[in-house]
Scaffold this motif. Structure first.
Motif, mmCIF file in Angstrom:
data_model
loop_
_atom_site.group_PDB
_atom_site.id
_atom_site.type_symbol
_atom_site.label_atom_id
_atom_site.label_comp_id
_atom_site.label_asym_id
_atom_site.label_seq_id
_atom_site.Cartn_x
_atom_site.Cartn_y
_atom_site.Cartn_z
ATOM 1 N N LEU A 136 -4.323 -10.561 -1.126
ATOM 2 C CA LEU A 136 -4.619 -9.309 -0.447
ATOM 3 C C LEU A 136 -3.947 -8.158 -1.198
ATOM 4 O O LEU A 136 -2.748 -8.191 -1.465
ATOM 5 C CB LEU A 136 -4.132 -9.355 0.998
ATOM 6 C CG LEU A 136 -4.734 -8.316 1.955
ATOM 7 C CD1 LEU A 136 -6.211 -8.619 2.205
ATOM 8 C CD2 LEU A 136 -3.973 -8.281 3.260
ATOM 9 N N ASP A 137 -4.735 -7.121 -1.497
ATOM 10 C CA ASP A 137 -4.261 -6.026 -2.339
ATOM 11 C C ASP A 137 -4.469 -4.687 -1.637
ATOM 12 O O ASP A 137 -5.237 -4.575 -0.675
ATOM 13 C CB ASP A 137 -5.026 -6.035 -3.667
ATOM 14 C CG ASP A 137 -4.206 -5.518 -4.843
ATOM 15 O OD1 ASP A 137 -3.143 -4.912 -4.618
ATOM 16 O OD2 ASP A 137 -4.646 -5.724 -5.994
ATOM 17 N N TYR A 138 -3.783 -3.673 -2.124
ATOM 18 C CA TYR A 138 -3.830 -2.316 -1.585
ATOM 19 C C TYR A 138 -4.509 -1.400 -2.598
ATOM 20 O O TYR A 138 -4.477 -1.645 -3.808
ATOM 21 C CB TYR A 138 -2.407 -1.791 -1.321
ATOM 22 C CG TYR A 138 -1.519 -1.946 -2.538
ATOM 23 C CD1 TYR A 138 -1.434 -0.956 -3.507
ATOM 24 C CD2 TYR A 138 -0.814 -3.127 -2.752
ATOM 25 C CE1 TYR A 138 -0.662 -1.130 -4.649
ATOM 26 C CE2 TYR A 138 -0.041 -3.312 -3.891
ATOM 27 C CZ TYR A 138 0.019 -2.308 -4.828
ATOM 28 O OH TYR A 138 0.771 -2.498 -5.961
ATOM 29 N N ALA A 258 -4.157 3.382 -11.092
ATOM 30 C CA ALA A 258 -3.475 2.190 -11.575
ATOM 31 C C ALA A 258 -2.252 1.899 -10.708
ATOM 32 O O ALA A 258 -1.695 2.780 -10.056
ATOM 33 C CB ALA A 258 -3.048 2.388 -13.023
ATOM 34 N N GLY A 259 -1.868 0.618 -10.690
ATOM 35 C CA GLY A 259 -0.685 0.203 -9.950
ATOM 36 C C GLY A 259 -0.974 -0.730 -8.795
ATOM 37 O O GLY A 259 -0.071 -1.042 -8.010
ATOM 38 N N VAL A 260 -2.221 -1.200 -8.685
ATOM 39 C CA VAL A 260 -2.538 -2.162 -7.623
ATOM 40 C C VAL A 260 -1.839 -3.490 -7.919
ATOM 41 O O VAL A 260 -1.415 -3.762 -9.042
ATOM 42 C CB VAL A 260 -4.064 -2.368 -7.496
ATOM 43 C CG1 VAL A 260 -4.751 -1.054 -7.143
ATOM 44 C CG2 VAL A 260 -4.662 -2.962 -8.766
ATOM 45 N N GLY A 261 -1.743 -4.318 -6.887
ATOM 46 C CA GLY A 261 -1.035 -5.583 -7.045
ATOM 47 C C GLY A 261 -1.615 -6.468 -8.127
ATOM 48 O O GLY A 261 -0.879 -7.149 -8.856
ATOM 49 N N ALA A 262 -2.948 -6.471 -8.266
ATOM 50 C CA ALA A 262 -3.597 -7.310 -9.274
ATOM 51 C C ALA A 262 -3.272 -6.863 -10.685
ATOM 52 O O ALA A 262 -3.431 -7.646 -11.638
ATOM 53 C CB ALA A 262 -5.113 -7.291 -9.069
ATOM 54 N N ALA A 267 0.787 -11.078 -10.716
ATOM 55 C CA ALA A 267 0.237 -10.208 -9.678
ATOM 56 C C ALA A 267 1.200 -10.108 -8.497
ATOM 57 O O ALA A 267 1.938 -11.055 -8.193
ATOM 58 C CB ALA A 267 -1.114 -10.748 -9.216
ATOM 59 N N ARG A 268 1.200 -8.969 -7.830
ATOM 60 C CA ARG A 268 2.100 -8.713 -6.705
ATOM 61 C C ARG A 268 1.251 -8.346 -5.485
ATOM 62 O O ARG A 268 1.082 -7.178 -5.159
ATOM 63 C CB ARG A 268 3.086 -7.598 -7.070
ATOM 64 C CG ARG A 268 3.906 -7.922 -8.315
ATOM 65 C CD ARG A 268 4.766 -6.747 -8.751
ATOM 66 N NE ARG A 268 5.835 -6.487 -7.785
ATOM 67 C CZ ARG A 268 6.727 -5.493 -7.923
ATOM 68 N NH1 ARG A 268 6.645 -4.671 -8.962
ATOM 69 N NH2 ARG A 268 7.664 -5.330 -7.025
ATOM 70 N N PHE A 269 0.743 -9.374 -4.833
ATOM 71 C CA PHE A 269 -0.128 -9.150 -3.696
ATOM 72 C C PHE A 269 0.682 -8.941 -2.423
ATOM 73 O O PHE A 269 1.883 -9.219 -2.369
ATOM 74 C CB PHE A 269 -1.100 -10.324 -3.534
ATOM 75 C CG PHE A 269 -2.081 -10.433 -4.667
ATOM 76 C CD1 PHE A 269 -2.920 -9.370 -4.964
ATOM 77 C CD2 PHE A 269 -2.144 -11.584 -5.447
ATOM 78 C CE1 PHE A 269 -3.829 -9.451 -6.020
ATOM 79 C CE2 PHE A 269 -3.041 -11.675 -6.499
ATOM 80 C CZ PHE A 269 -3.885 -10.608 -6.790
#
Length: 293
Positions: A136-138, A258-262, A267-269
């Motif tokens: 899940l990403d923002y 830019a900077g989404v978890g993916a 990756a930083r979800f």
């Protein structure tokens, strides 16, 4: 002018936000009640001069009301634009989650939709359905709210069709987005479109000169200027309306920086308990917390 949809012990209502207060529109003489934000959008040109604070109901502190999405369910069309910041397009291409054939930076706008069931309020929880997604990403985004219907709108006339602007968090299940080769299922989870905190009318803001920032658990993850959009707002309106009638209350989410978890390695979800806060200059702050299900 800032216009909010909110609840204070009863049915949702619409009000003007001034400082830390909100004033209801239920006393405005508009021929019929201004009960919803769509009512306000439809009759804004007629009632604008009657929305001065002194002509409205007594102010209530924002701390005493529950802010709702400015265009709550059942919302109108939520039209979204993918890969509309160059650095995000590049990070997404590197991430391994991009299954679309558009190339790194698109040569034409990439447009998809989110269903009305995705819309949720400022402060509401963002569900993390563990049986559906592990990624899940923002996505922090400036959103355009259409005020005047139109089809075949030329970019030079686009501003005449804009009612105002708000903030959207385009929550995305990256694994679904990659698995299915198109974006709808990864973008369509229930309550995956926090929206708010209110709409700022178009006469109060320059959408080409705004700062977009997003924090996760207090860590700044996204930061960009709307001047960095690959396709500007008039181009998006011209493109989308070429064969599709835009109606009052339609929302166009203009893309995420830019900077989404993916985009991180690894990756930083989002995880259970994470807080996501988005700030867009001239509009305000949209904050939500993730809750696993």
């Amino acid at each position: 002018m800032r216009l909010a949809t909110y609840r204070c012990g009863g049915s949702p209502q619409v009000g003007v936000v001034v400082g830390g207060t909100v004033r209801a529109l239920d006393q405005v003489d508009a021929g019929r009640p201004l009960a919803t934000m769509l009512d306000v959008i439809d009759r804004f040109d007629d009632v604008r001069d009657r929305l001065a604070p002194g002509a409205l109901a007594a102010p209530r502190p924002l701390s005493d009301v529950e802010l709702l999405a400015p265009l709550p369910r059942p919302a109108r069309n939520i039209l979204c634009v993918g890969k509309n910041y160059r650095e995000h397009a590049e990070e997404f291409d590197r991430s391994g989650f991009n299954a679309s054939p558009t190339g790194t930076v698109p040569t034409a706008p990439v447009v998809f939709t989110k269903p009305p069931e995705t819309v949720t309020a400022p402060g509401a929880t963002i569900p993390l359905p563990r049986d559906v997604t592990e990624c899940l990403d923002y996505e922090a985004e400036l959103a355009v709210v259409i005020g005047t219907a139109g089809r075949g709108i030329r970019r030079g006339e686009a501003h005449r069709h804009i009612f105002g602007y708000t903030i959207v968090n385009d929550i995305t299940a990256r694994d679904l987005q990659a698995r299915h080769g198109q974006w709808f299922l990864g973008k369509a989870l229930d309550s995956s479109c926090p929206m708010g905190p209110w709409i700022v009318t178009a006469d109060d803001i320059d959408p080409a000169a705004l700062s977009v920032r997003c924090w996760v658990n207090g860590e700044l993850r996204q930061e960009a200027e709307t001047s960095d959009l690959v396709f500007d707002i008039p181009t998006l309106i011209e493109t989308i309306s070429a064969g599709t009638t835009l109606l009052p209350g339609d929302v166009i989410a203009t893309g995420t920086p830019a900077g989404v978890g993916a985009g991180f390695t690894p990756a930083r979800f989002l995880a259970d308990g994470d807080s996501v806060r988005i700030d867009i200059s001239g509009i305000g702050t949209l904050a939500n917390t993730v809750v696993a299900q």
